[in-house]
Design a protein around this motif. Structure first.
Motif, mmCIF file in Angstrom:
data_model
loop_
_atom_site.group_PDB
_atom_site.id
_atom_site.type_symbol
_atom_site.label_atom_id
_atom_site.label_comp_id
_atom_site.label_asym_id
_atom_site.label_seq_id
_atom_site.Cartn_x
_atom_site.Cartn_y
_atom_site.Cartn_z
ATOM 1 N N MET A 1 -10.813 12.253 -0.361
ATOM 2 C CA MET A 1 -11.224 11.706 -0.810
ATOM 3 C C MET A 1 -10.061 10.591 -0.945
ATOM 4 N N ALA A 2 -10.374 9.455 -1.107
ATOM 5 C CA ALA A 2 -9.335 7.660 -0.701
ATOM 6 C C ALA A 2 -9.687 6.496 -1.670
ATOM 7 N N GLU A 3 -8.320 6.552 -2.294
ATOM 8 C CA GLU A 3 -8.190 5.581 -2.716
ATOM 9 C C GLU A 3 -8.735 4.051 -2.692
ATOM 10 N N PRO A 4 -9.256 3.415 -3.339
ATOM 11 C CA PRO A 4 -10.108 2.582 -3.061
ATOM 12 C C PRO A 4 -9.409 1.250 -2.164
ATOM 13 N N LEU A 5 -9.084 -0.176 -1.330
ATOM 14 C CA LEU A 5 -8.034 -0.821 -0.661
ATOM 15 C C LEU A 5 -8.055 -2.051 -1.518
ATOM 16 N N ILE A 6 -6.704 -1.885 -1.785
ATOM 17 C CA ILE A 6 -6.206 -2.663 -2.934
ATOM 18 C C ILE A 6 -6.022 -4.410 -1.740
ATOM 19 N N LEU A 7 -6.810 -5.290 -2.214
ATOM 20 C CA LEU A 7 -6.240 -6.645 -1.498
ATOM 21 C C LEU A 7 -5.612 -7.546 -1.974
ATOM 22 N N PRO A 8 -4.929 -8.841 -1.047
ATOM 23 C CA PRO A 8 -4.831 -10.095 -1.686
ATOM 24 C C PRO A 8 -6.232 -10.159 -2.317
ATOM 25 N N THR A 9 -5.958 -11.027 -3.339
ATOM 26 C CA THR A 9 -7.534 -12.802 -3.559
ATOM 27 C C THR A 9 -7.102 -13.624 -2.629
ATOM 28 N N ASP A 10 -5.792 -13.981 -2.767
ATOM 29 C CA ASP A 10 -5.476 -14.783 -1.195
ATOM 30 C C ASP A 10 -3.908 -14.506 -0.801
ATOM 31 N N PHE A 11 -4.246 -14.719 0.409
ATOM 32 C CA PHE A 11 -3.135 -14.393 1.142
ATOM 33 C C PHE A 11 -2.459 -15.741 2.223
ATOM 34 N N ASN A 12 -1.907 -15.925 2.140
ATOM 35 C CA ASN A 12 -1.051 -17.434 3.092
ATOM 36 C C ASN A 12 -1.359 -17.707 4.474
ATOM 37 N N PRO A 23 1.501 -0.224 4.412
ATOM 38 C CA PRO A 23 1.597 0.942 3.152
ATOM 39 C C PRO A 23 0.048 1.688 2.965
ATOM 40 N N GLN A 24 -0.532 0.893 2.624
ATOM 41 C CA GLN A 24 -2.073 1.687 2.030
ATOM 42 C C GLN A 24 -2.273 2.080 3.029
ATOM 43 N N ILE A 25 -2.270 2.354 4.202
ATOM 44 C CA ILE A 25 -2.792 3.503 5.451
ATOM 45 C C ILE A 25 -1.943 4.419 5.661
ATOM 46 N N PHE A 26 -0.342 4.100 5.659
ATOM 47 C CA PHE A 26 0.701 5.069 5.659
ATOM 48 C C PHE A 26 0.667 6.701 4.537
ATOM 49 N N THR A 27 0.031 5.553 3.245
ATOM 50 C CA THR A 27 -0.589 6.699 2.173
ATOM 51 C C THR A 27 -1.126 7.398 2.554
ATOM 52 N N LEU A 28 -2.341 6.477 2.934
ATOM 53 C CA LEU A 28 -3.757 7.209 3.563
ATOM 54 C C LEU A 28 -3.106 9.320 4.710
ATOM 55 N N TRP A 29 -2.390 8.363 5.356
ATOM 56 C CA TRP A 29 -1.979 9.729 6.428
ATOM 57 C C TRP A 29 -1.326 10.741 5.401
ATOM 58 N N GLN A 30 -0.034 10.780 4.308
ATOM 59 C CA GLN A 30 0.643 11.092 4.290
ATOM 60 C C GLN A 30 -0.009 12.661 2.612
ATOM 61 N N HIS A 31 -1.140 11.908 2.802
ATOM 62 C CA HIS A 31 -2.263 12.436 1.717
ATOM 63 C C HIS A 31 -3.856 13.264 1.931
ATOM 64 N N GLU A 32 -3.937 13.217 3.438
ATOM 65 C CA GLU A 32 -4.588 13.590 4.286
ATOM 66 C C GLU A 32 -4.707 13.785 5.622
ATOM 67 N N LYS A 33 -3.938 15.106 6.352
ATOM 68 C CA LYS A 33 -3.996 16.487 7.162
ATOM 69 C C LYS A 33 -4.655 16.245 8.128
ATOM 70 N N ASP A 34 -6.001 15.911 8.275
ATOM 71 C CA ASP A 34 -6.957 15.732 9.503
ATOM 72 C C ASP A 34 -6.771 14.650 10.146
ATOM 73 N N ILE A 35 -6.524 14.932 11.302
ATOM 74 C CA ILE A 35 -6.341 13.022 12.373
ATOM 75 C C ILE A 35 -7.483 12.337 12.165
ATOM 76 N N ILE A 36 -8.413 13.416 12.918
ATOM 77 C CA ILE A 36 -10.345 12.274 12.876
ATOM 78 C C ILE A 36 -10.067 11.529 11.898
ATOM 79 N N ALA A 37 -10.190 12.292 10.981
ATOM 80 C CA ALA A 37 -10.208 11.477 10.178
ATOM 81 C C ALA A 37 -9.479 10.229 9.531
ATOM 82 N N ASN A 38 -8.296 10.994 9.554
ATOM 83 C CA ASN A 38 -7.012 9.416 9.663
ATOM 84 C C ASN A 38 -7.476 8.529 10.296
#
Ligand code: SME
Length: 162
Positions: A1-12, A23-38
């Motif tokens: 299960m993946a959480e939706p990606l949170i992106l800044p509405t505007d960035f400089n 940090p969102q990619i790191f979280t993704l890896w912490q919640h799933e152990k399958d390498i290909i999925a990650n």
């Protein structure tokens, strides 16, 4: 299960963007152990956010780089050490930023649309080569030290997980 990606509405700048997605990619890896999925979801996030033409992994298997999860067009499947930008970055264990791929001796042209490229080796804390992350752009001179800085952090993290 993946959480939706949170992106800044505007960035400089790009740093802000990388600081939001890493940090969102790191979280993704912490919640799933399958390498290909990650690896697959990592390329999906990078592609969605950075939008380059081709983004993908080559994994170090049986003394060569073998195509792994990617987003983009058909790509060559196996690259020997020292060959092309990927093989050179793997051999030298260093990041290669190529502003104009047509001027890089031995560049492997998987697509004629690619004009610049950055390849970041996946090196773990034991200095073992695990593969490379390759980003290709249709624009010349697309990648810089900011990309190198953040993608290196990402690749170090991934190399220690696989
Ligand atoms: N251009 C790379 C080959 C991989 S593709 O671009 C996807 C290289 O020279 O190593």
């Amino acid at each position: 299960m993946a959480e939706p990606l949170i992106l800044p509405t505007d960035f400089n700048n790009k740093s802000e963007l990388y600081n939001t997605i890493l940090p969102q990619i790191f979280t993704l890896w912490q919640h799933e152990k399958d390498i290909i999925a990650n690896l697959s979801n990592t390329t999906a996030i990078l592609k969605e956010v950075l939008g380059h033409f081709w983004i993908g992994f080559y994994l170090w298997k049986e003394n060569q780089l073998v195509l792994g999860p990617f987003q983009g067009t058909l790509a060559c499947t196996r690259i020997s050490l020292g060959k092309g930008v990927c093989g050179k970055a793997a051999e030298e264990k260093k990041i290669l930023i190529v502003p104009n791929v047509h001027e890089f001796p031995g560049h492997i042209a998987c697509s004629s649309f690619s004009n610049s490229e950055i390849v970041v080796p996946l090196i773990n804390d034991n200095q073992q080569l695990k593969g490379v992350l390759d980003l290709d752009s249709i624009h010349f001179n697309e990648f810089d030290e900011v990309d190198a800085l953040y993608l290196q952090k990402l690749c170090k993290f991934i190399a220690n997980q696989i």
